[in-house]
Design a protein around this motif. Structure first.
Motif, PDB file in Angstrom:
ATOM      1  N   ILE A 135       0.613  -1.292  -0.048  1.00 36.21           N
ATOM      2  CA  ILE A 135       0.378  -0.345  -0.106  1.00 36.21           C
ATOM      3  C   ILE A 135       1.060   1.339  -0.084  1.00 36.21           C
ATOM      4  O   ILE A 135       0.650   2.272  -0.844  1.00 36.21           O
ATOM      5  CB  ILE A 135      -1.288   0.255   1.047  1.00 36.21           C
ATOM      6  CG1 ILE A 135      -2.349  -1.045   0.922  1.00 36.21           C
ATOM      7  CG2 ILE A 135      -1.448   1.109   1.567  1.00 36.21           C
ATOM      8  CD1 ILE A 135      -2.735  -1.410   2.225  1.00 36.21           C
ATOM      9  N   ASP A 136       1.755   1.005   0.814  1.00 40.88           N
ATOM     10  CA  ASP A 136       2.189   2.271   0.788  1.00 40.88           C
ATOM     11  C   ASP A 136       3.338   2.833  -0.719  1.00 40.88           C
ATOM     12  O   ASP A 136       3.564   3.785  -0.381  1.00 40.88           O
ATOM     13  CB  ASP A 136       3.966   2.082   2.300  1.00 40.88           C
ATOM     14  CG  ASP A 136       3.976   3.698   2.357  1.00 40.88           C
ATOM     15  OD1 ASP A 136       3.727   4.311   3.068  1.00 40.88           O
ATOM     16  OD2 ASP A 136       6.182   3.685   2.154  1.00 40.88           O
ATOM     17  N   LYS A 137       4.070   1.689  -1.392  1.00 44.51           N
ATOM     18  CA  LYS A 137       4.560   1.624  -2.406  1.00 44.51           C
ATOM     19  C   LYS A 137       3.182   2.240  -3.421  1.00 44.51           C
ATOM     20  O   LYS A 137       3.868   2.866  -4.344  1.00 44.51           O
ATOM     21  CB  LYS A 137       5.218   0.672  -2.696  1.00 44.51           C
ATOM     22  CG  LYS A 137       6.214   0.366  -4.267  1.00 44.51           C
ATOM     23  CD  LYS A 137       6.802  -1.108  -4.446  1.00 44.51           C
ATOM     24  CE  LYS A 137       7.954  -0.344  -5.174  1.00 44.51           C
ATOM     25  NZ  LYS A 137       7.004  -1.663  -6.285  1.00 44.51           N
ATOM     26  N   MET A 138       1.620   2.023  -3.646  1.00 46.32           N
ATOM     27  CA  MET A 138       1.065   2.502  -4.699  1.00 46.32           C
ATOM     28  C   MET A 138       1.314   4.058  -3.722  1.00 46.32           C
ATOM     29  O   MET A 138       1.230   4.396  -5.048  1.00 46.32           O
ATOM     30  CB  MET A 138       0.217   1.480  -4.310  1.00 46.32           C
ATOM     31  CG  MET A 138      -0.934   2.273  -5.082  1.00 46.32           C
ATOM     32  SD  MET A 138      -2.388   2.816  -4.179  1.00 46.32           S
ATOM     33  CE  MET A 138      -2.656   2.105  -3.035  1.00 46.32           C
ATOM     34  N   CYS A 139       1.165   3.802  -2.785  1.00 47.51           N
ATOM     35  CA  CYS A 139       0.969   5.578  -2.491  1.00 47.51           C
ATOM     36  C   CYS A 139       2.054   6.088  -3.293  1.00 47.51           C
ATOM     37  O   CYS A 139       2.146   7.459  -4.285  1.00 47.51           O
ATOM     38  CB  CYS A 139       0.685   5.854  -1.471  1.00 47.51           C
ATOM     39  SG  CYS A 139      -0.827   5.156  -0.236  1.00 47.51           S
ATOM     40  N   ARG A 140       3.499   5.286  -2.880  1.00 46.15           N
ATOM     41  CA  ARG A 140       4.151   6.727  -3.979  1.00 46.15           C
ATOM     42  C   ARG A 140       3.763   6.046  -5.196  1.00 46.15           C
ATOM     43  O   ARG A 140       4.806   8.207  -6.073  1.00 46.15           O
ATOM     44  CB  ARG A 140       5.445   5.866  -3.811  1.00 46.15           C
ATOM     45  CG  ARG A 140       6.006   6.537  -2.166  1.00 46.15           C
ATOM     46  CD  ARG A 140       8.061   5.125  -1.041  1.00 46.15           C
ATOM     47  NE  ARG A 140       7.382   5.836  -0.234  1.00 46.15           N
ATOM     48  CZ  ARG A 140       7.153   7.295   0.412  1.00 46.15           C
ATOM     49  NH1 ARG A 140       7.007   8.137   0.110  1.00 46.15           N
ATOM     50  NH2 ARG A 140       7.493   6.792   2.377  1.00 46.15           N
ATOM     51  N   ARG A 182      -5.565   4.901   3.158  1.00 55.46           N
ATOM     52  CA  ARG A 182      -6.178   3.832   3.717  1.00 55.46           C
ATOM     53  C   ARG A 182      -7.718   4.117   4.547  1.00 55.46           C
ATOM     54  O   ARG A 182      -8.662   3.738   4.193  1.00 55.46           O
ATOM     55  CB  ARG A 182      -5.926   3.981   5.327  1.00 55.46           C
ATOM     56  CG  ARG A 182      -4.033   3.493   5.273  1.00 55.46           C
ATOM     57  CD  ARG A 182      -2.922   3.420   6.364  1.00 55.46           C
ATOM     58  NE  ARG A 182      -2.009   2.703   6.044  1.00 55.46           N
ATOM     59  CZ  ARG A 182      -0.764   2.946   5.219  1.00 55.46           C
ATOM     60  NH1 ARG A 182      -0.779   3.793   4.735  1.00 55.46           N
ATOM     61  NH2 ARG A 182       0.427   2.179   5.043  1.00 55.46           N
ATOM     62  N   ARG A 183      -8.481   6.079   4.460  1.00 54.68           N
ATOM     63  CA  ARG A 183      -9.786   6.254   4.589  1.00 54.68           C
ATOM     64  C   ARG A 183     -10.505   5.861   3.586  1.00 54.68           C
ATOM     65  O   ARG A 183     -11.953   5.018   3.903  1.00 54.68           O
ATOM     66  CB  ARG A 183      -9.456   7.553   5.274  1.00 54.68           C
ATOM     67  CG  ARG A 183      -9.040   7.564   6.539  1.00 54.68           C
ATOM     68  CD  ARG A 183      -9.432   9.557   6.522  1.00 54.68           C
ATOM     69  NE  ARG A 183      -9.028  10.452   7.247  1.00 54.68           N
ATOM     70  CZ  ARG A 183      -8.257  10.095   8.881  1.00 54.68           C
ATOM     71  NH1 ARG A 183      -9.291   9.119   9.531  1.00 54.68           N
ATOM     72  NH2 ARG A 183      -7.535  10.348   9.275  1.00 54.68           N
ATOM     73  N   LEU A 184      -9.600   5.642   2.549  1.00 52.32           N
ATOM     74  CA  LEU A 184     -10.422   5.462   1.625  1.00 52.32           C
ATOM     75  C   LEU A 184     -11.537   4.189   1.028  1.00 52.32           C
ATOM     76  O   LEU A 184     -12.318   3.659   0.937  1.00 52.32           O
ATOM     77  CB  LEU A 184      -9.882   6.348   0.310  1.00 52.32           C
ATOM     78  CG  LEU A 184     -10.219   5.549  -1.396  1.00 52.32           C
ATOM     79  CD1 LEU A 184     -11.809   6.473  -1.362  1.00 52.32           C
ATOM     80  CD2 LEU A 184      -9.222   6.452  -1.890  1.00 52.32           C
ATOM     81  N   ASN A 185      -9.809   3.011   1.861  1.00 54.80           N
ATOM     82  CA  ASN A 185      -9.968   1.910   1.801  1.00 54.80           C
ATOM     83  C   ASN A 185     -10.560   0.860   2.768  1.00 54.80           C
ATOM     84  O   ASN A 185     -10.956  -0.010   3.196  1.00 54.80           O
ATOM     85  CB  ASN A 185      -9.138   1.399   1.158  1.00 54.80           C
ATOM     86  CG  ASN A 185      -9.060   1.239  -0.289  1.00 54.80           C
ATOM     87  OD1 ASN A 185      -9.468   1.240  -0.549  1.00 54.80           O
ATOM     88  ND2 ASN A 185      -8.144   3.059  -0.396  1.00 54.80           N
ATOM     89  N   PHE A 186     -10.916   2.275   3.794  1.00 52.78           N
ATOM     90  CA  PHE A 186     -11.504   1.050   5.313  1.00 52.78           C
ATOM     91  C   PHE A 186     -12.670   0.686   5.061  1.00 52.78           C
ATOM     92  O   PHE A 186     -13.989   0.859   4.599  1.00 52.78           O
ATOM     93  CB  PHE A 186     -11.383   2.088   6.247  1.00 52.78           C
ATOM     94  CG  PHE A 186     -10.077   2.163   7.011  1.00 52.78           C
ATOM     95  CD1 PHE A 186      -8.967   1.579   6.688  1.00 52.78           C
ATOM     96  CD2 PHE A 186      -9.655   3.158   7.506  1.00 52.78           C
ATOM     97  CE1 PHE A 186      -7.535   1.683   7.852  1.00 52.78           C
ATOM     98  CE2 PHE A 186      -8.346   3.662   8.292  1.00 52.78           C
ATOM     99  CZ  PHE A 186      -7.300   2.540   8.614  1.00 52.78           C
ATOM    100  N   ILE A 187     -12.929  -0.629   5.691  1.00 45.65           N
ATOM    101  CA  ILE A 187     -14.781  -0.859   5.720  1.00 45.65           C
ATOM    102  C   ILE A 187     -15.187   0.041   6.989  1.00 45.65           C
ATOM    103  O   ILE A 187     -14.391   0.091   7.832  1.00 45.65           O
ATOM    104  CB  ILE A 187     -13.685  -2.800   6.554  1.00 45.65           C
ATOM    105  CG1 ILE A 187     -13.981  -3.699   5.589  1.00 45.65           C
ATOM    106  CG2 ILE A 187     -15.576  -2.959   6.922  1.00 45.65           C
ATOM    107  CD1 ILE A 187     -13.236  -4.596   6.081  1.00 45.65           C
ATOM    108  N   ALA A 188     -16.550   0.084   6.087  1.00 41.96           N
ATOM    109  CA  ALA A 188     -17.003   1.630   7.447  1.00 41.96           C
ATOM    110  C   ALA A 188     -17.713   0.710   8.477  1.00 41.96           C
ATOM    111  O   ALA A 188     -17.618  -0.140   8.572  1.00 41.96           O
ATOM    112  CB  ALA A 188     -18.050   1.843   5.843  1.00 41.96           C
ATOM    113  N   PRO A 189     -17.924   1.931   9.148  1.00 39.69           N
ATOM    114  CA  PRO A 189     -18.497   1.018  10.701  1.00 39.69           C
ATOM    115  C   PRO A 189     -19.540   0.608  10.971  1.00 39.69           C
ATOM    116  O   PRO A 189     -20.094   0.005  11.423  1.00 39.69           O
ATOM    117  CB  PRO A 189     -18.587   2.191  12.141  1.00 39.69           C
ATOM    118  CG  PRO A 189     -16.930   3.492  11.285  1.00 39.69           C
ATOM    119  CD  PRO A 189     -17.051   3.004  10.319  1.00 39.69           C
ATOM    120  N   ASP A 190     -20.316   0.672  10.002  1.00 36.16           N
ATOM    121  CA  ASP A 190     -21.945   0.029   9.658  1.00 36.16           C
ATOM    122  C   ASP A 190     -21.936  -0.837   8.298  1.00 36.16           C
ATOM    123  O   ASP A 190     -23.036  -1.300   8.001  1.00 36.16           O
ATOM    124  CB  ASP A 190     -22.900   1.161   9.241  1.00 36.16           C
ATOM    125  CG  ASP A 190     -22.557   2.148   7.733  1.00 36.16           C
ATOM    126  OD1 ASP A 190     -21.276   1.394   7.067  1.00 36.16           O
ATOM    127  OD2 ASP A 190     -23.196   3.142   7.212  1.00 36.16           O
TER     128      ASP A 190
END
Lengths: 161, 790
Positions: B387-392, B402-410
């Motif tokens: 993931i870090d490499k992709m971000c670069r 990371r926020r974009l891809n997190f499973i949401a609380p609901d």
């Protein structure tokens, strides 16, 4: 076998040892003082640290015959006379400075010698002073806190949580 | 506020008193009357055929009582693998016999082929050195890719290509994953090594065998994280003795980290020798033996690919891994790189398509098995690094991605494409908390300050999840486990009201004696000082599966709660009789059975006394006594998660990396003792930093272990580490166990390595070394310097 005498935790003791008998083995097997632990073969881990005439020494690389007639202090001799924990021991409990307990005797003995030499160490001095003792459980955070607390310093300033 | 000394209080540990005064009782501290001493003869070559072992000279030495070789144990059973894993084609994995002592061949440096028992340890050592082994050395198989490619040179003669299994997870998803990669706007590829580690509990392994010829009873004192499992393996699989004729005692144990889960041949050898000689036989490993013969950890070579769109949405993920299992299958060796690794590749993210392939490979090295985190650190490292490499590559913000891809609380309960059902979590909350406690906004100012001192500063993140609280028996059984993974507790209330709690978990640093007493005290309203926790002795405890996989609290703690609830239920029946009311009218709170709205009440002590002196007691319908046992089998794994940030300073002239700060925001569900939880995180993070920067078990091409002592295997010392910032305020309680607890023992070791490596790469990139996109662990000064100057 050779007879050796020394003072251990304030009491005169004697025993028969071979030339190759290590102080750690004499304490553990000869005197039944199993608080001194053996964690490595190379004088690296510090689980075996005791005091010889007040100086921290790794007993796994000290021959018993070499410390004949000297004054040895082990972890069993560190509590107060009434059996309560000493200030340093209490600081380890208060700050959760131990987990499995195996490195703990050596840590306490090294820390006690460190504080005797340097009563108000900085965090960096504590870390440097403990460099010869390996702990695999605590990440040292709480051990460093314990030693600083035992020296009477405010640990909240160095270890906010 | 927690009750005083109850759940949630930072109660000081009761076990500390004995450890701080030299009164701990570890296996090596125990001496039995008349004991003899064992010393093992171990292979000095990695791979060889045993032509003969001449023990005559050894037997003739003073004090020698017995010399036994592999031939003496050839008729005994093998030490089994705990899980049978299926290959992609459906065939069952290869499971070569793991004998008590090597027979026919030696397969790694340190493989024991004989044992000497003598009157003294020195005599045993001298005699072991006098054994003449005629061994024809064979080419060592060390490199995994070569092991798989070479069909002629085999660790086990019957296993072609040295492959234990070729596992696909989930095989049916493979084609869809490959199709997604073909269509993806962007693919990031990373090849990495998860470095081989030696667990290095500070207490070396030790075992004392004892045999009573009058009763035929065996007793084993040993350094085990799970004495009942050890008893089962020795009795049912290896020695073929009834379980009820073998007691296993695991007294104070000086750390385990996985390495003391497993049954080792030395345990069976000292038991067999004790029977043969009719006297106790003691063995204590020295550190050198520990390095050569303890199960090692990690040792994966992985290619991971992440398919994304250009905004950083994860579209698909696939991995190919070679996992080293060493010379023999240790008990959890097959589950660690599979069901504890592949099933975690979703992480906390909603990646829709995932495929994992793992080939497990035999080599002429020590067995490799679960080490703190066990498979989950390997999964987390691969994922968080790619993931870090992709971000670069796409110039995206690692926090935002990371926020974009997190499973949401609901979205909970959430079924991942790799077969797990996460019950609850809030990954955005822990990440937000991390941004605060790690002062991520202040990084740029700190980087500038470092730069003024000539240092390159970097910031690395990791957002991790694990599956622990191991494990639901039916599920693991379907996946190939040969055991159930419930746990057990007995709550014995004595007539005078004090309590012994016999638990199947084993404490080797975790503080169970304190925390379990807090739980019982909280629930029963009995002072913790009146409650003892008994563990580590199969003759005292009904059963138990021990401590590993962050399971003690989530599984055994739940068994304790169930047993306590049974005690309360029986107490209500007794109270109803004594107070002459219906059972439904009795309430129990804070140690008092009472009838709400009246002054009728009985204390817990009065009920306990009545149970043992049943003069006024419903004997027609209720048995006397107050002791209850509960077996608890979890409904699901638990899923702790968290967000870690590491800041490093790199010295560009030397390549030396200093960890400047490390912050952890964790979700462990409900926390029983915050002080102990913090300590667990500190220790786990320290081990993770050790893996990232210092530690590596290295074999040369001949299979010689180059890192066989603390002189050459670098473990973190006090001056290698900073103070840690730890927070577990963002918790989402586990939904399926009565404590709402998730477990915390492995977290630090799982989440920290990628944060450290990401931080170093960040430091180098910001420092202008844009060609450095990856360095394999451990990031020693030599490796970092070479990357800078490469």
């Amino acid at each position: 076998m050779t007879k050796v005498t020394m003072t251990v935790n304030g009491k005169p003791v004697s025993g028969e040892v071979e030339g190759r008998t290590l102080l750690a083995s004499f304490l553990r097997d000869g005197l039944g003082l199993t608080g001194t632990h053996i964690g490595c073969d190379t004088s690296q881990c510090g689980a075996c640290v005791v005091h010889v005439d007040g100086v921290a020494v790794k007993s796994c690389t000290t021959l018993a015959l070499d410390v004949a007639d000297r004054a040895i202090t082990t972890i069993e001799g560190m509590a107060n006379a009434d059996g309560s924990l000493s200030v340093l021991q209490q600081a380890f409990q208060d700050n959760h400075g131990l987990q499995c307990g195996f490195c703990t005797p050596g840590m306490v003995m090294t820390a006690a010698a460190l504080l005797a030499d340097n009563p108000k160490p900085t965090e960096a001095e504590v870390r440097a002073g403990l460099e010869g003792n390996i702990c695999r459980c605590t990440g040292y955070h709480n051990i460093v806190k314990a030693v600083l607390a035992a020296s009477g310093q405010d640990v909240a300033a160095v270890a906010a949580e | 506020m927690p009750k005083d000394g109850g759940i949630g209080a930072s109660t000081k540990r009761r076990e500390d008193i004995r450890f701080l005064t030299g009164k701990g009782r570890y296996t090596a501290d125990i001496n039995l009357r008349g004991q003899a001493y064992a010393c093992f003869a171990r292979s000095q070559v990695a791979h060889g055929r045993i032509n003969g072992i001449d023990t005559a000279a050894a037997k003739a030495l003073p004090g020698v009582l017995a010399v036994m070789t592999g031939a003496d144990f050839a008729a005994m059973g093998g030490n089994p693998a705990g899980w049978l894993v299926q290959s992609r084609g459906g065939e069952t994995m290869k499971e070569p016999k793991r004998p008590v002592l090597a027979h026919g061949k030696v397969r790694h440096v340190g493989d024991a082929y004989a044992v000497v028992v003598a009157e003294t340890l020195e005599q045993a050592r001298d005699a072991a050195a006098a054994i003449e082994a005629d061994i024809t050395e064979l080419p060592a198989i060390v490199n995994m890719a070569q092991a798989v490619a070479d069909a002629t040179n085999r660790v086990h003669d019957e296993i072609e290509n040295n492959v234990c299994f070729d596992w696909g997870w989930i095989e049916d998803n493979r084609a869809a994953v490959d199709a997604a990669f073909k269509a993806a706007p962007h693919v990031t590829t990373l090849k990495l090594v998860n470095n081989r580690l030696v667990p290095n509990a500070m207490e070396p392994r030790a075992s004392i065998g004892d045999y009573d010829s009058g009763t035929g009873d065996y007793k084993l004192y040993t350094t085990s994280q799970n004495p009942h499992l050890t008893r089962l393996l020795i009795a049912a699989f290896v020695m073929g003795i009834p379980e009820n004729k073998l007691t296993v005692i695991s007294p104070d144990v000086g750390g385990g980290f996985g390495s003391k889960i497993y049954h080792y041949g030395e345990e069976a050898a000292v038991l067999a020798a004790a029977k043969a000689l009719n006297r106790p036989v003691k063995w204590v490993a020295d550190r050198s033996e520990s390095f050569m013969s303890d199960a090692h950890g990690r040792d994966h070579e992985t290619t991971i690919q992440l398919a994304t769109d250009l905004q950083g949405n994860f579209l698909a993920l696939r991995t190919e891994t070679l996992a080293n299992v060493g010379a023999y299958l240790s008990n959890f060796a097959t589950v660690t790189p599979t069901f504890l690794h592949g099933t975690l590749m979703a992480g906390p993210y909603k990646t829709p398509l995932i495929y994992v392939n793992v080939k497990a490979v035999f080599t002429n090295t020590a067995p490799v098995d679960a080490y703190r985190g066990a498979g989950r650190p390997e999964a987390t490292y691969s994922l968080e690094r790619v993931i870090d490499k992709m971000c670069r590559e796409l110039k995206l913000d690692p926090v935002a991605v990371r926020r974009l891809n997190f499973i949401a609380p609901d979205q909970f309960p959430y079924t991942t494409p790799v077969g797990l059902v996460y019950d609850t979590g809030n990954y955005g909350a822990t990440l937000a908390r991390l941004v605060q406690i790690g002062d991520l906004k202040g990084f740029e100012a700190r980087r500038a300050a470092s730069a003024r001192r000539g240092k390159l500063r970097g910031l690395g993140l990791s957002t991790w999840i694990e599956a622990c609280g191991i494990a639901p028996s039916a599920l693991v059984g379907a996946l190939g486990a040969r055991v159930g993974l419930f746990d057990v507790a007995t709550v014995r209330v004595n007539a005078t009201g004090n309590i012994s709690v016999m638990v199947g978990a084993h404490s080797h640093g975790q503080g169970h004696e304190t925390v379990f007493a807090q739980i019982v005290s909280d629930r029963l309203g009995v002072p913790a000082s009146s409650i003892d926790i008994v563990h580590g002795d199969t003759s005292k405890i009904p059963f138990g599966m021990g401590s590993y996989g962050s399971r003690s609290l989530a599984v055994c703690g739940s068994a304790i709660v169930k047993a306590v609830d049974k005690v309360i239920a029986k107490g209500k029946k007794i109270a109803a009789h004594m107070l002459e009311v219906a059972e439904a009218d009795i309430a129990f709170e804070d140690g008092m059975f009472s009838v709400p709205g009246s002054n009728k009440a009985k204390t817990f002590g009065e009920i306990a006394f009545s149970a043992y002196v049943p003069h006024n007691y419903p004997l027609e319908t209720l048995e006397p006594g107050l002791e209850e046992t509960a077996f608890y089998d979890p409904a699901n794994f638990t899923y702790p998660a968290g967000a870690y940030a590491c800041e490093v300073e790199v010295d560009p002239d030397t390549g030396r990396v200093e960890v400047a700060s490390f912050a952890c925001a964790d979700d462990f569900g409900n926390v029983m003792n915050p002080m102990i939880v913090n300590g667990q995180v500190h220790g786990g993070v320290a081990q993770g930093i050790g893996q990232a920067l210092l530690e590596a078990a290295v074999y040369d091409g001949n299979g010689q272990l180059l890192t066989g002592s603390y002189m050459d295997y670098a473990m973190p010392r006090a001056d290698d580490l900073p103070m840690f910032t730890v927070d577990h305020s963002c918790n989402t309680p586990c939904t399926h166990n009565p404590l709402g607890a998730k477990g915390c023992g492995e977290a630090g070791a799982i989440g920290s390595p990628p944060a450290v490596v990401n931080a170093v790469i960040d430091a180098l990139q910001r420092g202008g070394h844009s060609n450095v996109t990856h360095i394999d662990m451990p990031l020693t000064p030599a490796r970092v310097w070479a990357a800078i100057n490469g």
